[in-house]
Design a protein around this motif. Structure first.
Motif, PDB file in Angstrom:
ATOM      1  N   GLN A 148       0.856  -1.189   0.000  1.00 47.66           N
ATOM      2  CA  GLN A 148       0.000   0.000   0.000  1.00 47.66           C
ATOM      3  C   GLN A 148       0.894   1.242   0.000  1.00 47.66           C
ATOM      4  O   GLN A 148       1.708   1.422   0.902  1.00 47.66           O
ATOM      5  N   VAL A 149       0.729   2.064  -1.018  1.00 44.46           N
ATOM      6  CA  VAL A 149       1.472   3.324  -1.118  1.00 44.46           C
ATOM      7  C   VAL A 149       0.529   4.445  -0.707  1.00 44.46           C
ATOM      8  O   VAL A 149      -0.530   4.625  -1.310  1.00 44.46           O
ATOM      9  N   VAL A 150       0.908   5.185   0.321  1.00 33.60           N
ATOM     10  CA  VAL A 150       0.059   6.247   0.855  1.00 33.60           C
ATOM     11  C   VAL A 150       0.760   7.585   0.656  1.00 33.60           C
ATOM     12  O   VAL A 150       1.842   7.815   1.198  1.00 33.60           O
ATOM     13  N   GLY A 151       0.149   8.448  -0.149  1.00 42.05           N
ATOM     14  CA  GLY A 151       0.692   9.784  -0.351  1.00 42.05           C
ATOM     15  C   GLY A 151       0.163  10.751   0.686  1.00 42.05           C
ATOM     16  O   GLY A 151      -0.985  10.661   1.118  1.00 42.05           O
ATOM     17  N   LYS A 152       1.009  11.670   1.098  1.00 42.98           N
ATOM     18  CA  LYS A 152       0.632  12.673   2.090  1.00 42.98           C
ATOM     19  C   LYS A 152       1.458  13.931   1.812  1.00 42.98           C
ATOM     20  O   LYS A 152       2.503  13.864   1.156  1.00 42.98           O
ATOM     21  N   LYS A 153       0.983  15.050   2.272  1.00 40.86           N
ATOM     22  CA  LYS A 153       1.746  16.286   2.082  1.00 40.86           C
ATOM     23  C   LYS A 153       2.892  16.345   3.095  1.00 40.86           C
ATOM     24  O   LYS A 153       2.635  16.503   4.283  1.00 40.86           O
ATOM     25  N   TRP A 154       4.189  16.208   2.681  1.00 41.53           N
ATOM     26  CA  TRP A 154       4.631  15.958   1.316  1.00 41.53           C
ATOM     27  C   TRP A 154       5.664  14.846   1.387  1.00 41.53           C
ATOM     28  O   TRP A 154       6.877  15.070   1.315  1.00 41.53           O
ATOM     29  N   SER A 155       5.175  13.626   1.549  1.00 38.42           N
ATOM     30  CA  SER A 155       6.040  12.462   1.598  1.00 38.42           C
ATOM     31  C   SER A 155       5.210  11.205   1.351  1.00 38.42           C
ATOM     32  O   SER A 155       4.073  11.301   0.860  1.00 38.42           O
ATOM     33  N   TRP A 156       5.765  10.054   1.752  1.00 34.84           N
ATOM     34  CA  TRP A 156       5.149   8.780   1.420  1.00 34.84           C
ATOM     35  C   TRP A 156       5.213   7.814   2.589  1.00 34.84           C
ATOM     36  O   TRP A 156       6.176   7.822   3.366  1.00 34.84           O
ATOM     37  N   ASP A 157       4.185   6.986   2.726  1.00 37.78           N
ATOM     38  CA  ASP A 157       4.195   5.855   3.650  1.00 37.78           C
ATOM     39  C   ASP A 157       4.008   4.580   2.838  1.00 37.78           C
ATOM     40  O   ASP A 157       3.285   4.565   1.833  1.00 37.78           O
ATOM     41  N   ASP A 171       6.718   1.356   6.608  1.00 41.55           N
ATOM     42  CA  ASP A 171       7.804   2.331   6.636  1.00 41.55           C
ATOM     43  C   ASP A 171       7.195   3.693   6.359  1.00 41.55           C
ATOM     44  O   ASP A 171       6.268   3.810   5.546  1.00 41.55           O
ATOM     45  N   THR A 172       7.672   4.685   7.049  1.00 36.17           N
ATOM     46  CA  THR A 172       7.094   6.026   6.910  1.00 36.17           C
ATOM     47  C   THR A 172       8.172   7.022   6.519  1.00 36.17           C
ATOM     48  O   THR A 172       9.338   6.875   6.902  1.00 36.17           O
ATOM     49  N   GLY A 173       7.792   8.008   5.720  1.00 35.28           N
ATOM     50  CA  GLY A 173       8.760   8.978   5.230  1.00 35.28           C
ATOM     51  C   GLY A 173       8.449  10.387   5.693  1.00 35.28           C
ATOM     52  O   GLY A 173       7.328  10.707   6.078  1.00 35.28           O
ATOM     53  N   ARG A 174       9.493  11.211   5.626  1.00 37.36           N
ATOM     54  CA  ARG A 174       9.355  12.631   5.943  1.00 37.36           C
ATOM     55  C   ARG A 174       9.694  13.443   4.707  1.00 37.36           C
ATOM     56  O   ARG A 174      10.392  12.990   3.814  1.00 37.36           O
ATOM     57  N   GLN A 175       9.195  14.660   4.690  1.00 39.83           N
ATOM     58  CA  GLN A 175       9.441  15.557   3.570  1.00 39.83           C
ATOM     59  C   GLN A 175      10.932  15.755   3.359  1.00 39.83           C
ATOM     60  O   GLN A 175      11.698  15.908   4.298  1.00 39.83           O
ATOM     61  N   ALA A 176      11.366  15.723   2.091  1.00 41.36           N
ATOM     62  CA  ALA A 176      12.782  15.875   1.786  1.00 41.36           C
ATOM     63  C   ALA A 176      13.261  17.278   2.126  1.00 41.36           C
ATOM     64  O   ALA A 176      12.524  18.258   1.976  1.00 41.36           O
ATOM     65  N   ASP A 177      14.478  17.362   2.601  1.00 47.03           N
ATOM     66  CA  ASP A 177      15.120  18.644   2.895  1.00 47.03           C
ATOM     67  C   ASP A 177      16.140  18.896   1.805  1.00 47.03           C
ATOM     68  O   ASP A 177      17.281  18.418   1.873  1.00 47.03           O
ATOM     69  N   LEU A 178      15.737  19.624   0.777  1.00 44.50           N
ATOM     70  CA  LEU A 178      16.594  19.821  -0.382  1.00 44.50           C
ATOM     71  C   LEU A 178      17.638  20.896  -0.085  1.00 44.50           C
ATOM     72  O   LEU A 178      17.506  22.055  -0.457  1.00 44.50           O
ATOM     73  N   SER A 179      18.683  20.471   0.593  1.00 47.16           N
ATOM     74  CA  SER A 179      19.749  21.388   0.977  1.00 47.16           C
ATOM     75  C   SER A 179      20.842  21.484  -0.064  1.00 47.16           C
ATOM     76  O   SER A 179      21.764  22.292   0.064  1.00 47.16           O
ATOM     77  N   GLY A 180      20.784  20.641  -1.089  1.00 43.98           N
ATOM     78  CA  GLY A 180      21.822  20.628  -2.105  1.00 43.98           C
ATOM     79  C   GLY A 180      22.939  19.659  -1.811  1.00 43.98           C
ATOM     80  O   GLY A 180      23.841  19.480  -2.641  1.00 43.98           O
ATOM     81  N   GLU A 181      22.923  19.023  -0.669  1.00 42.34           N
ATOM     82  CA  GLU A 181      23.961  18.065  -0.312  1.00 42.34           C
ATOM     83  C   GLU A 181      23.594  16.675  -0.819  1.00 42.34           C
ATOM     84  O   GLU A 181      22.427  16.299  -0.883  1.00 42.34           O
ATOM     85  N   ALA A 182      24.624  15.889  -1.152  1.00 38.97           N
ATOM     86  CA  ALA A 182      24.392  14.559  -1.711  1.00 38.97           C
ATOM     87  C   ALA A 182      23.752  13.619  -0.706  1.00 38.97           C
ATOM     88  O   ALA A 182      23.080  12.656  -1.081  1.00 38.97           O
ATOM     89  N   SER A 183      23.937  13.883   0.579  1.00 38.59           N
ATOM     90  CA  SER A 183      23.417  12.973   1.608  1.00 38.59           C
ATOM     91  C   SER A 183      21.905  13.028   1.732  1.00 38.59           C
ATOM     92  O   SER A 183      21.308  12.175   2.399  1.00 38.59           O
ATOM     93  N   VAL A 184      21.265  14.012   1.104  1.00 33.75           N
ATOM     94  CA  VAL A 184      19.814  14.151   1.216  1.00 33.75           C
ATOM     95  C   VAL A 184      19.108  12.909   0.687  1.00 33.75           C
ATOM     96  O   VAL A 184      18.125  12.435   1.269  1.00 33.75           O
ATOM     97  N   GLU A 185      19.605  12.355  -0.415  1.00 32.71           N
ATOM     98  CA  GLU A 185      18.939  11.201  -1.025  1.00 32.71           C
ATOM     99  C   GLU A 185      18.925   9.997  -0.088  1.00 32.71           C
ATOM    100  O   GLU A 185      18.024   9.176  -0.146  1.00 32.71           O
ATOM    101  N   ASP A 186      19.930   9.891   0.772  1.00 39.97           N
ATOM    102  CA  ASP A 186      19.983   8.756   1.700  1.00 39.97           C
ATOM    103  C   ASP A 186      18.899   8.840   2.772  1.00 39.97           C
ATOM    104  O   ASP A 186      18.575   7.832   3.404  1.00 39.97           O
ATOM    105  N   GLU A 187      18.356  10.035   2.980  1.00 43.04           N
ATOM    106  CA  GLU A 187      17.342  10.226   4.011  1.00 43.04           C
ATOM    107  C   GLU A 187      15.921  10.150   3.460  1.00 43.04           C
ATOM    108  O   GLU A 187      14.958  10.268   4.213  1.00 43.04           O
ATOM    109  N   LEU A 188      15.783   9.969   2.163  1.00 44.14           N
ATOM    110  CA  LEU A 188      14.452   9.877   1.565  1.00 44.14           C
ATOM    111  C   LEU A 188      13.805   8.544   1.926  1.00 44.14           C
ATOM    112  O   LEU A 188      14.502   7.542   2.136  1.00 44.14           O
TER     113      LEU A 188
END
Length: 319
Positions: A148-157, A171-188
């Motif tokens: 089950q893919v659940v969309g929410k403002k602004w991430s995914w469960d 598994d639950t997600g949080r909104q991405a923090d687009l800081s420009g650093e490469a490590s951001v993708e690892d936190e998605l």
């Protein structure tokens, strides 16, 4: 005096070649800007993501439909451009031509031709689209895995169901923090899929319309509040792919990102075990609000006890 002014106005107009060059340059600039979103796309793959080659059991069918549509469109375009240029050259005004050329009201055979041929072309395109769409959206086959893919403002469960029906782990997600650093993708938030196993995606939204899109899969589908969607796919290539929301859903739409990892069956099971060990068992709600919040709203509106309203909510979700 009036004639002289008109001539001066004509001389001040930029040449048509200059206008055409400016339009061509502007179009090239816009297209080059769009290409930045597709760094892995190449002309050899008709500008589809190179990662899509062999990614799922449906990408080959989708890419063939895409390629065929473009080839047909380019063929028609070349024919139309050639006829247009021929008309411009063959029927250009010559020095000794009369002021008013012969007036032709209509040509019945040509009018029939350019009415029937486009209808036939649209009919052929419709046939292939309908044929492939029916296959791509077919969910009659029993899947190996249901998520089950659940969309929410602004991430995914993501709810990984046990035996395709019972709550398993989530598994639950949080909104991405687009800081420009490469490590951001690892936190998605990361969606895990087993390779060579048929996966069914049940798509839900808790708030507004979102769209579940994995570009490498060449497939996306809307998540509509109160109206679940579903599709099935079999990943056939291990790797990490990017996912995003493809529906403008609000202020932070651009940060509604996720990763997809297609792994072996053993790695997939290990991920489920890790979620279980972390206490993330059961499933997150798929309704427009959390189950408890919805129960409270129903209790307030109909005067029932929260437990009764909550039971009804659960029954409705199970249905």
């Amino acid at each position: 005096m009036g004639t002289r002014d008109s001539g001066a106005t004509r001389r001040r107009r930029p040449p048509k070649a200059l206008l055409a060059g400016a339009l061509t340059g502007g179009a090239a600039l816009l297209l080059s800007g769009c290409a930045g979103d597709w760094p892995d796309a190449s002309a050899s793959n008709f500008f589809l993501p190179d990662a899509s080659i062999g990614a799922t059991d449906m990408t080959d069918r989708i890419s063939k439909l895409w390629d065929g549509s473009w080839i047909a469109a380019l063929a028609v375009g070349v024919l139309v451009w050639a006829l247009t240029i021929w008309c411009v050259v063959a029927y250009r005004r010559r020095k000794n031509d009369p002021e008013m050329p012969p007036q032709v009201r209509y040509n019945m055979p040509i009018e029939i031709l350019y009415t029937i041929v486009p209808v036939m072309m649209v009919g052929v395109l419709f046939y292939y689209v309908a044929r492939d769409q029916q296959t791509i959206l077919d969910t009659k086959k029993a899947p190996d895995v249901t998520i089950q893919v659940v969309g929410k403002k602004w991430s995914w469960d993501f709810n990984y169901l046990e035996d395709n029906s019972k709550p398993g782990v989530y598994d639950t997600g949080r909104q991405a923090d687009l800081s420009g650093e490469a490590s951001v993708e690892d936190e998605l938030p990361t969606l895990y899929l087993p390779v060579n196993e048929t996966v069914r995606f049940d798509l839900y939204s808790r708030d507004v319309i979102h769209s579940f899109w994995v570009p490498a899969f060449l497939m996306k589908m809307d998540l509509i509040p109160g109206s679940p969607n579903a599709f099935q796919v079999t990943p056939t290539k291990e790797g990490t792919f990017k996912g995003k929301c493809a529906e403008l859903c609000g202020e932070y739409h651009s940060e509604m990102l996720f990763n997809v990892k297609v792994v072996s069956a053993e790695e997939y099971q290990q991920h489920l075990d890790d979620l279980d060990a972390a206490g993330q068992t059961g499933s997150l709600p798929t309704t427009l609000a959390g189950a408890e919040e919805l129960a409270g709203v129903q209790a307030d509106s109909v005067g029932e006890a929260p437990e009764t309203a909550k039971d009804k909510t659960s029954d409705g979700n199970n249905g």
